[in-house]
Design a protein around this motif. Structure first.
Motif, PDB file in Angstrom:
ATOM      1  N   VAL A 149     -10.892   0.095  -5.106  1.00 31.92           N
ATOM      2  CA  VAL A 149      -9.475   0.025  -4.760  1.00 31.92           C
ATOM      3  C   VAL A 149      -8.708   0.055  -6.071  1.00 31.92           C
ATOM      4  O   VAL A 149      -8.933  -0.777  -6.955  1.00 31.92           O
ATOM      5  CB  VAL A 149      -9.148  -1.259  -3.959  1.00 31.92           C
ATOM      6  CG1 VAL A 149      -7.657  -1.351  -3.692  1.00 31.92           C
ATOM      7  CG2 VAL A 149      -9.931  -1.288  -2.651  1.00 31.92           C
ATOM      8  N   ALA A 207     -10.249  -3.497   2.001  1.00 31.57           N
ATOM      9  CA  ALA A 207      -9.478  -3.386   0.760  1.00 31.57           C
ATOM     10  C   ALA A 207      -9.154  -4.776   0.201  1.00 31.57           C
ATOM     11  O   ALA A 207      -9.302  -5.022  -0.999  1.00 31.57           O
ATOM     12  CB  ALA A 207      -8.195  -2.594   0.994  1.00 31.57           C
ATOM     13  N   ILE A 209     -17.064   0.194  -2.539  1.00 30.94           N
ATOM     14  CA  ILE A 209     -15.661   0.585  -2.403  1.00 30.94           C
ATOM     15  C   ILE A 209     -14.922   0.324  -3.705  1.00 30.94           C
ATOM     16  O   ILE A 209     -15.135  -0.694  -4.368  1.00 30.94           O
ATOM     17  CB  ILE A 209     -14.970  -0.226  -1.275  1.00 30.94           C
ATOM     18  CG1 ILE A 209     -15.726  -0.105   0.046  1.00 30.94           C
ATOM     19  CG2 ILE A 209     -13.505   0.154  -1.131  1.00 30.94           C
ATOM     20  CD1 ILE A 209     -15.665   1.239   0.701  1.00 30.94           C
ATOM     21  N   ALA A 212      -2.298   5.822  -0.358  1.00 29.33           N
ATOM     22  CA  ALA A 212      -3.444   4.915  -0.199  1.00 29.33           C
ATOM     23  C   ALA A 212      -3.798   4.746   1.269  1.00 29.33           C
ATOM     24  O   ALA A 212      -4.973   4.819   1.648  1.00 29.33           O
ATOM     25  CB  ALA A 212      -3.137   3.556  -0.832  1.00 29.33           C
ATOM     26  N   VAL A 229      -1.328  -0.934  -4.040  1.00 35.48           N
ATOM     27  CA  VAL A 229      -2.569  -0.170  -3.977  1.00 35.48           C
ATOM     28  C   VAL A 229      -2.186   1.302  -3.969  1.00 35.48           C
ATOM     29  O   VAL A 229      -1.396   1.737  -3.133  1.00 35.48           O
ATOM     30  CB  VAL A 229      -3.393  -0.538  -2.719  1.00 35.48           C
ATOM     31  CG1 VAL A 229      -4.598   0.386  -2.575  1.00 35.48           C
ATOM     32  CG2 VAL A 229      -3.840  -1.991  -2.787  1.00 35.48           C
ATOM     33  N   PHE A 247       0.849  -1.195   0.000  1.00 34.04           N
ATOM     34  CA  PHE A 247       0.000   0.000   0.000  1.00 34.04           C
ATOM     35  C   PHE A 247       0.880   1.238   0.000  1.00 34.04           C
ATOM     36  O   PHE A 247       1.785   1.351   0.837  1.00 34.04           O
ATOM     37  CB  PHE A 247      -0.903   0.014   1.241  1.00 34.04           C
ATOM     38  CG  PHE A 247      -1.967  -1.052   1.228  1.00 34.04           C
ATOM     39  CD1 PHE A 247      -3.275  -0.748   0.872  1.00 34.04           C
ATOM     40  CD2 PHE A 247      -1.662  -2.364   1.562  1.00 34.04           C
ATOM     41  CE1 PHE A 247      -4.251  -1.736   0.852  1.00 34.04           C
ATOM     42  CE2 PHE A 247      -2.634  -3.357   1.544  1.00 34.04           C
ATOM     43  CZ  PHE A 247      -3.933  -3.034   1.188  1.00 34.04           C
ATOM     44  N   MET A 272      -7.289   5.813   2.869  1.00 29.93           N
ATOM     45  CA  MET A 272      -8.107   4.782   3.499  1.00 29.93           C
ATOM     46  C   MET A 272      -8.458   5.176   4.929  1.00 29.93           C
ATOM     47  O   MET A 272      -9.598   5.026   5.364  1.00 29.93           O
ATOM     48  CB  MET A 272      -7.374   3.434   3.470  1.00 29.93           C
ATOM     49  CG  MET A 272      -7.308   2.823   2.087  1.00 29.93           C
ATOM     50  SD  MET A 272      -6.175   1.428   1.961  1.00 29.93           S
ATOM     51  CE  MET A 272      -6.870   0.318   3.180  1.00 29.93           C
ATOM     52  N   ILE A 296     -11.764   3.180   5.451  1.00 28.20           N
ATOM     53  CA  ILE A 296     -11.669   1.920   4.709  1.00 28.20           C
ATOM     54  C   ILE A 296     -10.540   1.117   5.360  1.00 28.20           C
ATOM     55  O   ILE A 296      -9.397   1.577   5.414  1.00 28.20           O
ATOM     56  CB  ILE A 296     -11.366   2.166   3.221  1.00 28.20           C
ATOM     57  CG1 ILE A 296     -12.507   2.965   2.573  1.00 28.20           C
ATOM     58  CG2 ILE A 296     -11.122   0.848   2.489  1.00 28.20           C
ATOM     59  CD1 ILE A 296     -12.211   3.439   1.158  1.00 28.20           C
ATOM     60  N   ALA A 327      -7.803   4.223  -2.531  1.00 30.89           N
ATOM     61  CA  ALA A 327      -9.078   3.536  -2.295  1.00 30.89           C
ATOM     62  C   ALA A 327     -10.098   4.601  -1.905  1.00 30.89           C
ATOM     63  O   ALA A 327      -9.753   5.584  -1.260  1.00 30.89           O
ATOM     64  CB  ALA A 327      -8.942   2.498  -1.186  1.00 30.89           C
TER      65      ALA A 327
END
Length: 101
Positions: free
Chosen positions: A79, A42, A77, A28, A93, A24, A32, A37, A96
């Motif tokens: 991602v 995720a 959601i 991100a 990632v 990540f 998140m 999130i 998101a």
């Protein structure tokens, strides 16, 4: 021949089944956190989501960027994940968000 959306989905799901193969970005994780999130949300999107928009190459890195979507934990959601190519062993990632949020 480049992967179809279904091919990218299958590859990302396979990679996400081993959580250590997904990293990540700082961006991100920050997004998140602010959007509430969780990592488990995720990963649920990455393992079971769908790619509805056509994957696109990132101009700076050349990686393929795919937006996986799924309704999870009561919210739609998305991602966004970047993979080096069709033979990638891991993905990152990049952001998101809650769709429509």
């Amino acid at each position: 021949m480049p992967y179809s959306k279904h091919g990218w989905e299958r590859m990302i799901r396979n990679i996400a089944n081993e959580s250590g193969r997904i990293s990540f970005s700082k961006h991100a994780l920050s997004q998140m956190r602010s959007r509430k999130i969780t990592l488990s949300m995720a990963f649920d999107v990455l393992r079971k989501g769908k790619i509805l928009l056509e994957p696109e190459p990132d101009i700076k890195t050349g990686h393929m960027v795919c937006r996986m979507e799924r309704f999870t934990a009561g919210s739609p959601i998305a991602v966004v994940v970047a993979c080096e190519n069709e033979n990638a062993l891991d993905c990152i990632v990049v952001t998101a968000f809650i769709i429509g949020g």
